[in-house]
Design an enzyme around this catalytic site. Structure first.
Site, PDB file in Angstrom:
ATOM      1  N   LYS A   1      -7.521  11.433  -8.416  1.00  0.00           N
ATOM      2  CA  LYS A   1      -7.298  10.785  -7.115  1.00  0.00           C
ATOM      3  C   LYS A   1      -6.159  11.495  -6.393  1.00  0.00           C
ATOM      4  CE  LYS A   1      -6.526   6.134  -5.161  1.00  0.00           C
ATOM      5  NZ  LYS A   1      -6.238   4.726  -5.499  1.00  0.00           N
TER       6      LYS A   1
ATOM      7  N   SER B   1      -9.164   1.528  -2.894  1.00  0.00           N
ATOM      8  CA  SER B   1      -8.896   2.799  -2.252  1.00  0.00           C
ATOM      9  C   SER B   1      -9.459   4.007  -3.006  1.00  0.00           C
ATOM     10  CB  SER B   1      -7.388   2.982  -2.083  1.00  0.00           C
ATOM     11  OG  SER B   1      -6.743   3.038  -3.343  1.00  0.00           O
TER      12      SER B   1
ATOM     13  N   SER C   1      -7.829  -1.176  -6.728  1.00  0.00           N
ATOM     14  CA  SER C   1      -8.404   0.107  -6.308  1.00  0.00           C
ATOM     15  C   SER C   1      -9.065   0.944  -7.389  1.00  0.00           C
ATOM     16  CB  SER C   1      -7.349   0.954  -5.610  1.00  0.00           C
ATOM     17  OG  SER C   1      -7.090   0.408  -4.343  1.00  0.00           O
TER      18      SER C   1
HETATM   19  N1  GLN Z   1      -7.534  -2.970  -1.413  1.00  0.00           N
HETATM   20  C1  GLN Z   1      -6.190  -3.338  -1.765  1.00  0.00           C
HETATM   21  C2  GLN Z   1      -5.263  -2.992  -0.659  1.00  0.00           C
HETATM   22  O1  GLN Z   1      -5.732  -2.550   0.337  1.00  0.00           O
HETATM   23  C3  GLN Z   1      -5.810  -2.663  -3.039  1.00  0.00           C
HETATM   24  C4  GLN Z   1      -5.294  -1.293  -2.865  1.00  0.00           C
HETATM   25  C5  GLN Z   1      -4.956  -0.609  -4.142  1.00  0.00           C
HETATM   26  O2  GLN Z   1      -5.189  -1.132  -5.233  1.00  0.00           O
HETATM   27  N2  GLN Z   1      -4.371   0.547  -4.010  1.00  0.00           N
HETATM   28  O3  GLN Z   1      -4.075  -3.154  -0.742  1.00  0.00           O
END
Ligand code: GLN
Length: 497
Positions: free
Chosen positions: A81, A156, A180
């Site tokens: 990532k 994400s 994410s």
């Molecule tokens: N979707 C969640 C957010 O937007 C989680 C993001 C993440 O785990 N990096 O904060």
């Protein structure tokens, strides 16, 4: 032969490499060929490092040929990532503000991959600064879900999940601050694990919310995730929140795969009318399956989980607004509006104005507001109290249960564009994953079938008490084996190619 390499599990690849039925260069080249073939459509990768990956592969092959005893995953390719610093390789965090930034150092996770000898195929797409649930907030355009190119791959870490689901890489690294790793795994029919907070070093991970961030494995099977977990977990003196002590034997747990007598708590608040019918149906089938396998499934209530999402969206923006203050055009990344006349504040303002996307700006404003004097106690302070209540709910539930379960997310993959302009709808995707980040324990998401109404993958979330990540793999592997028996093959093989 070559055509099939990309379909092999990491465990099988590792065995073939160890038995010299295949070289790491062959395996890596097969992944690179697959990327060249499908990534123009999927856009899982922001950067492909063919040269670096093949060099690592060649060196592993040389060491093996010289008779060296190598770790299990040596030579197995992986995707990373784009939130992880990798020396000399562009690391953008999905943001324009870091376009073309090449870190001068490796994240600890990357150092471990290098030590074991996993060729890094490249950097995967993500929502900007890991804020989002669809990868649509990437400054470099969305990633597509291999199951249906018009749908999101989650976020994400949608790039890592899509790379694994699209057979571009057998393994990937993700990070999970609110879901994410798990939510992208759920919507792409793959396995994703958020280890206990502190189990995997955060050194070199571009920080979103430091008290919530945790890196973990993305894979196509529970065993593959366990093998990768073993490589990346462990104490790191460079991360002050890194857990001391031994890593639980997750590979052994994945081999054990036995839930007889296990007390499994079904979290009442993480299932119900807000969840898609097909998600609920697959979930209740798994509850029956666990019972048939000898587990003792009972309902538990965690009443404060109802407030977890609200607390998270105060704590996360607060930490993010502080963490992202370093992106000012002075130290690294792009610099905008430095016309020789503007003063330093003006250049910083122009850089941040042009470098950050709308979701990042929204959260910086929210966080700055929540932390401002006069509001601090009312918002940030209250949210921290809710966080304690969520931890107490977990503690009470684990007093009676060995693990907890829920659907990973309320719906299957939604169409690209559907929620991009509706932040609240986007935030709700993580309603079932966020409590775990607030409390700091570990959780896994795994595929449990396709929703009848849309034919898209559904994920099961398994949650373990802090530090006992091995339980995730034991339960995950038991459910996986039983389901694959029923289907006759892993679910991912049904993904349209
Ligand atoms: N979707 C969640 C957010 O937007 C989680 C993001 C993440 O785990 N990096 O904060």
């Amino acid at each position: 032969m070559t055509a099939d390499i990309t379909r092999l599990s990491a465990a099988t690849l590792a065995a073939e490499l160890a038995g010299k039925q295949m070289s790491s260069v062959e395996a890596t080249q097969a992944c690179l060929d697959r990327i060249a073939e499908v990534d123009p459509q999927l856009h899982a990768f922001l950067y492909v490092d063919a040269e670096g990956a093949l060099a690592t592969a060649a060196s592993v092959d040389r060491r093996r040929d010289a008779g060296e005893e190598l770790p299990a995953l040596a030579g197995v390719p992986i995707a990373l990532k784009d939130v992880m610093a990798m020396r000399g390789v562009p690391t953008t965090v999905g943001s324009k503000i870091l376009e073309n930034w090449r870190p001068p150092y490796d994240a600890t996770v990357v150092s471990r991959l290098r030590e074991v000898g996993l060729p890094v195929l490249g950097k995967t797409n993500m929502d900007e600064f890991a804020m989002g649930s669809s990868t649509e907030y990437s400054a470099y355009g969305p990633t597509r879900n291999p199951w249906d190119h018009d749908r999101i791959p989650g976020g994400s870490g949608g790039g890592s999940a899509a790379a694994v689901a699209g057979f571009e890489a057998p393994l990937a690294i993700g990070t999970d601050t609110g879901g994410s790793i798990r939510q992208p795994a759920a919507v792409t029919g793959t396995v994703g694990v958020k280890p206990t907070y502190g189990a995997v070093s955060r050194y070199g991970l571009v920080a979103l919310a430091s008290s919530l961030d945790q890196a973990g494995p993305c894979a196509r099977s529970v065993m593959d995730a366990a093998l990768l977990h073993e490589v990346i977990a462990g104490h790191d003196p460079r991360d002050s929140t890194s857990l001391p002590g031994p890593v639980p034997d997750v590979v052994k747990a994945a081999r054990t795969a036995d839930v007889r007598g296990l007390k499994v708590g079904l979290v009442k608040e993480l299932n119900g009318p807000g969840y898609q019918a097909g998600v609920r149906q697959r979930f209740s089938e798994v509850v029956e399956l666990l019972t048939a396998l000898g587990a003792d499934v009972r309902e538990v209530s965690c009443p404060n989980f109802t407030y977890a999402l609200g607390a998270y969206y105060l704590i996360l923006p607060s930490e993010a607004s502080s963490n992202l203050a370093r992106f000012d055009g002075m130290r690294y990344g792009i610099r905008l509006g430095d016309d020789g006349e503007a003063n330093v504040e003006e250049v910083m303002a122009r850089t941040r104005e042009g470098g950050f996307g709308p979701e990042v700006k929204r959260r910086i404003m929210l966080g700055t507001y929540a932390l401002s004097s006069g509001y601090y106690d009312e918002f940030y302070g209250q949210a921290q109290k809710v966080r304690t209540l969520v931890q107490r709910d977990f503690a009470a539930a684990f007093a009676d249960c060995d693990v907890l379960i829920s659907p990973t997310c309320p719906t299957t993959a939604f169409p690209i564009g559907e929620k991009v302009d509706d932040p609240l709808a986007m935030y709700l995707n993580d309603i079932a994953t966020i409590p775990v980040n607030l409390a700091g324990n570990g959780a896994l998401s795994m595929p449990i079938g396709l929703a009848p109404e849309d034919g898209l993958p559904v994920g099961l979330q398994v949650i373990a008490p802090p530090r006992l990540d091995d339980r995730l793999y034991n339960v995950g592997a038991a459910v996986e084996a039983a389901l694959e028996d029923r289907w006759g093959h892993p679910l991912i093989e049904e993904a349209p190619q």
